[in-house]
Design a protein around this motif. Structure first.
Motif, PDB file in Angstrom:
ATOM      1  N   UNK A 153      46.736  16.820  46.004  1.00 29.74           N
ATOM      2  CA  UNK A 153      46.347  16.827  46.741  1.00 29.74           C
ATOM      3  C   UNK A 153      46.624  16.785  48.035  1.00 29.74           C
ATOM      4  N   UNK A 154      47.828  16.020  47.908  1.00 28.09           N
ATOM      5  CA  UNK A 154      48.724  15.335  49.121  1.00 28.09           C
ATOM      6  C   UNK A 154      48.983  16.721  49.808  1.00 28.09           C
ATOM      7  N   UNK A 155      49.584  18.005  48.492  1.00 29.59           N
ATOM      8  CA  UNK A 155      50.045  18.941  49.219  1.00 29.59           C
ATOM      9  C   UNK A 155      48.831  19.858  49.799  1.00 29.59           C
ATOM     10  N   UNK A 156      48.333  20.197  49.073  1.00 25.11           N
ATOM     11  CA  UNK A 156      46.400  20.825  49.027  1.00 25.11           C
ATOM     12  C   UNK A 156      46.375  20.488  50.891  1.00 25.11           C
ATOM     13  N   UNK A 157      46.372  19.195  50.752  1.00 28.96           N
ATOM     14  CA  UNK A 157      45.489  18.426  52.774  1.00 28.96           C
ATOM     15  C   UNK A 157      46.691  19.005  52.966  1.00 28.96           C
ATOM     16  N   UNK A 158      47.767  19.284  53.447  1.00 28.51           N
ATOM     17  CA  UNK A 158      49.135  19.769  54.015  1.00 28.51           C
ATOM     18  C   UNK A 158      48.573  20.707  54.681  1.00 28.51           C
ATOM     19  N   UNK A 159      48.432  21.740  53.266  1.00 30.91           N
ATOM     20  CA  UNK A 159      48.745  23.582  54.022  1.00 30.91           C
ATOM     21  C   UNK A 159      46.921  23.922  54.030  1.00 30.91           C
ATOM     22  N   UNK A 160      46.620  22.558  54.359  1.00 32.09           N
ATOM     23  CA  UNK A 160      44.638  22.306  54.787  1.00 32.09           C
ATOM     24  C   UNK A 160      43.821  23.069  56.479  1.00 32.09           C
ATOM     25  N   UNK A 161      45.928  22.879  57.138  1.00 29.72           N
ATOM     26  CA  UNK A 161      44.782  23.631  58.068  1.00 29.72           C
ATOM     27  C   UNK A 161      45.829  24.608  58.611  1.00 29.72           C
ATOM     28  N   UNK A 162      46.443  25.537  57.444  1.00 32.21           N
ATOM     29  CA  UNK A 162      46.502  27.172  57.725  1.00 32.21           C
ATOM     30  C   UNK A 162      45.921  28.001  57.770  1.00 32.21           C
ATOM     31  N   UNK A 163      44.743  27.872  56.785  1.00 32.19           N
ATOM     32  CA  UNK A 163      43.070  28.989  57.677  1.00 32.19           C
ATOM     33  C   UNK A 163      43.878  29.796  56.012  1.00 32.19           C
ATOM     34  N   UNK A 164      44.450  29.263  55.526  1.00 27.54           N
ATOM     35  CA  UNK A 164      43.705  30.394  53.867  1.00 27.54           C
ATOM     36  C   UNK A 164      43.463  30.692  53.574  1.00 27.54           C
ATOM     37  N   UNK A 165      42.870  31.559  53.330  1.00 26.91           N
ATOM     38  CA  UNK A 165      41.726  31.813  52.151  1.00 26.91           C
ATOM     39  C   UNK A 165      41.650  31.455  50.513  1.00 26.91           C
ATOM     40  N   UNK A 166      41.031  30.918  50.712  1.00 23.54           N
ATOM     41  CA  UNK A 166      40.366  30.438  49.938  1.00 23.54           C
ATOM     42  C   UNK A 166      39.918  30.688  48.443  1.00 23.54           C
ATOM     43  N   UNK A 167      39.055  31.968  48.679  1.00 21.77           N
ATOM     44  CA  UNK A 167      38.288  32.478  47.643  1.00 21.77           C
ATOM     45  C   UNK A 167      38.995  33.876  47.081  1.00 21.77           C
ATOM     46  N   UNK A 168      40.568  34.096  48.074  1.00 20.67           N
ATOM     47  CA  UNK A 168      41.176  35.394  47.599  1.00 20.67           C
ATOM     48  C   UNK A 168      41.792  34.678  46.562  1.00 20.67           C
ATOM     49  N   UNK A 169      41.483  36.328  45.782  1.00 22.46           N
ATOM     50  CA  UNK A 169      42.053  36.431  43.680  1.00 22.46           C
ATOM     51  C   UNK A 169      43.334  37.240  44.539  1.00 22.46           C
ATOM     52  N   UNK A 170      44.280  36.491  42.933  1.00 24.90           N
ATOM     53  CA  UNK A 170      45.324  37.833  42.858  1.00 24.90           C
ATOM     54  C   UNK A 170      45.328  38.092  42.260  1.00 24.90           C
ATOM     55  N   UNK A 171      47.115  39.109  41.689  1.00 24.11           N
ATOM     56  CA  UNK A 171      46.560  40.792  40.947  1.00 24.11           C
ATOM     57  C   UNK A 171      45.899  40.450  39.619  1.00 24.11           C
ATOM     58  N   UNK A 172      45.830  38.680  39.063  1.00 27.00           N
ATOM     59  CA  UNK A 172      45.403  38.382  37.971  1.00 27.00           C
ATOM     60  C   UNK A 172      43.976  38.230  38.089  1.00 27.00           C
ATOM     61  N   UNK A 173      43.518  38.465  39.518  1.00 26.36           N
ATOM     62  CA  UNK A 173      41.935  38.073  39.345  1.00 26.36           C
ATOM     63  C   UNK A 173      41.939  36.401  39.123  1.00 26.36           C
ATOM     64  N   UNK A 174      42.825  36.054  39.801  1.00 30.05           N
ATOM     65  CA  UNK A 174      42.461  34.538  39.659  1.00 30.05           C
ATOM     66  C   UNK A 174      42.200  34.001  41.137  1.00 30.05           C
ATOM     67  N   UNK A 175      41.680  33.262  41.451  1.00 32.11           N
ATOM     68  CA  UNK A 175      41.568  32.590  42.356  1.00 32.11           C
ATOM     69  C   UNK A 175      42.138  30.622  41.878  1.00 32.11           C
ATOM     70  N   UNK A 176      42.440  30.199  43.323  1.00 34.40           N
ATOM     71  CA  UNK A 176      43.635  29.183  43.368  1.00 34.40           C
ATOM     72  C   UNK A 176      42.340  27.805  42.493  1.00 34.40           C
ATOM     73  N   UNK A 177      41.437  28.168  42.523  1.00 34.45           N
ATOM     74  CA  UNK A 177      40.467  27.144  42.211  1.00 34.45           C
ATOM     75  C   UNK A 177      40.810  27.400  40.194  1.00 34.45           C
TER      76      UNK A 177
END
Length: 496
Positions: free
Chosen positions: A418-442
């Protein structure tokens, strides 16, 4: 369920990481020289003495390395899950480690149980060659191998080096050399690339040994008569030893060519750039015409290698000699890429100030942000924070997709931190984007998380649990198949 090879590796690594609370995987425990009674009690308490950690070391290997008492090691070997031929770090069985440690009593025990001696580790070494390459000079180790049928003089590495070659750099006097000669290995023997005993002995920097080899007509010239290989080997050094300026001058006075390159395109500067911090050594080689800009077979220059791990003073010294600060290797990595991966914030700042391209991308499509993420260490968050802040202030695009259309959140999700994700939290990276395998970060977090904290954090930040994979799998479905979460009997109702 569809799992990529990468995700399977992640899950496997997380499984063994979960064992790090295991006292048997704490090397400090073995340094305390625990008695058999203590070890048996720990087993009774539920600690697993057969598990491998994330680097594939286990209790038996650590016990051997820390010279535990023989009854302790034999007890560990008696446990189901610790068979004689169990593969551990670098695919080595226990006979490798016993020989490395010079534990002839356990060696004899293992060999009497038919431990194989003709197998190789992931570096192509047999147990004999591993012991020699690690500097094990005790003749009893090799006598014992011979007792069980090993022909020392026939043992070779993949490049044709023999046991005498490998041990030569560790020899304190001629007795060690003579021991292997008496086993049938010629003083004039060469490896497959024409390197002989003098070259290998040069790694250790022992002038007395080298002078004795010269008296016995051991050649210190290349096959083409120009010399040079001894300088290459000397610049490689050996474990725990770097050679001095005085030693390089000694070789030069013998007529060995200082400005030379080996078959992999590496010159002496390539070899010392990793961690040698003696400016006078660098200045010596540069004064002899050794090229700081020379790229080896993988495209790495001495400057790029230094940028990865050496101190800033050496990097500054070499930078005055380079032609292009943005030179790339065959993987598309630059000096800045390597500094972000392995060096300090100060080094990164120096490179940026001197023209390093922050927008550089490797051949797989990974940016500097990818390498920053890979440098993350949970026990050193402050370094990650300082690097992140510096790169952010210099305009790095953190929203850029990486290899396989992974965002930084996709990549970070696998860390289960979680600490790493918090570091990235303010970078405005789209959280629900899918990669080329159709997977989100979640989705990735659901498959790899070692606890539910990461899942709950992503949901809190706006991750959509209703999104499904290409195979119509929900986040709940994926998490339900996660063995780490199953082991903890995690309540996953919040994902429905």
């Amino acid at each position: 369920m569809k799992f990529t090879a990468t995700l399977l590796i992640i899950i496997a690594s997380l499984t063994v990481t979960a064992q790090e609370g295991n006292v048997f995987l704490d090397r400090a425990f073995w340094k305390s020289n625990p008695t058999l009674q203590i070890v048996q009690q720990k087993v009774s308490d539920g600690y697993d003495a057969t598990k491998l950690n994330q680097n594939a070391f286990d209790a038996t290997v650590y016990a051997l390395l820390e010279k535990a008492e023989t009854p302790v090691i034999k007890y560990l070997l008696s446990l189901e899950g610790n068979p004689i031929e169990k593969r551990t770090h670098d695919s080595r069985t226990y006979i490798f480690w016993a020989a490395y440690a010079g534990n002839t009593e356990i060696m004899d025990y293992l060999l009497s149980k038919n431990a194989k001696t003709n197998i190789t580790d992931s570096h192509g070494n047999t147990p004999v060659m591993f012991a020699a390459s690690a500097g094990q000079i005790d003749p009893k180790v090799y006598d014992l191998f011979e007792k069980y049928g090993v022909k020392i003089f026939e043992e070779k590495t993949e490049k044709g080096a023999n046991a005498l070659h490998l041990i030569a750099g560790y020899a304190k006097d001629y007795k060690t050399i003579e021991y292997f000669v008496n086993k049938g290995i010629s003083l004039q023997s060469k490896d497959a690339e024409g390197n002989g005993l003098f070259e290998y002995a040069a790694k250790g920097g022992n002038k007395n040994v080298l002078n004795m080899l010269i008296k016995r007509d051991v050649s210190f010239k290349n096959l083409n008569g120009k010399g040079g290989n001894a300088i290459i080997f000397a610049s490689q050094g050996r474990r725990g030893h770097q050679n001095s300026l005085d030693f390089y001058k000694y070789l030069e006075n013998l007529g060995v060519n200082v400005n030379t390159t080996n078959e992999d395109g590496r010159n002496p500067l390539h070899n010392i750039a990793n961690n040698n911090e003696e400016k006078e050594v660098y200045n010596y080689f540069i004064s002899k015409g050794v090229n700081v800009n020379k790229q080896d077979i993988n495209g790495n220059s001495p400057f790029m290698i230094a940028a990865n791990s050496n101190n800033l003073e050496i990097i500054k010294l070499l930078s005055s000699e380079i032609d292009n600060i943005n030179l790339k290797n065959k993987n598309g990595q630059s000096a800045l890429t390597k500094a972000v991966s392995g060096n300090t914030t100060e080094t990164i700042a120096f490179l940026l100030k001197n023209g390093a391209d922050i927008n550089i991308v490797d051949v797989k499509g990974n940016s500097i942000a990818y390498y920053l993420l890979n440098s993350y260490k949970a026990n050193d968050i402050s370094t990650f924070e300082s690097k992140l802040s510096l790169l952010k202030s210099n305009g790095l695009n953190f929203k850029m997709l990486q290899e396989n259309d992974n965002s930084l959140l996709h990549l970070a999700a696998k860390y289960s931190d979680v600490s790493l994700l918090k570091q990235l939290g303010e970078l405005n990276v789209p959280i629900n984007a899918k990669n080329n395998e159709g997977l989100t970060a979640l989705h990735i977090a659901a498959m790899t998380a070692s606890n539910t904290d990461v899942l709950k954090y992503l949901l809190q930040k706006g991750a959509d649990k209703t999104l499904t994979t290409e195979f119509d799998e929900t986040v709940f479905d994926l998490a339900s198949e996660n063995e780490l979460l199953q082991l903890q009997k995690s309540n996953l109702d919040f994902l429905n």
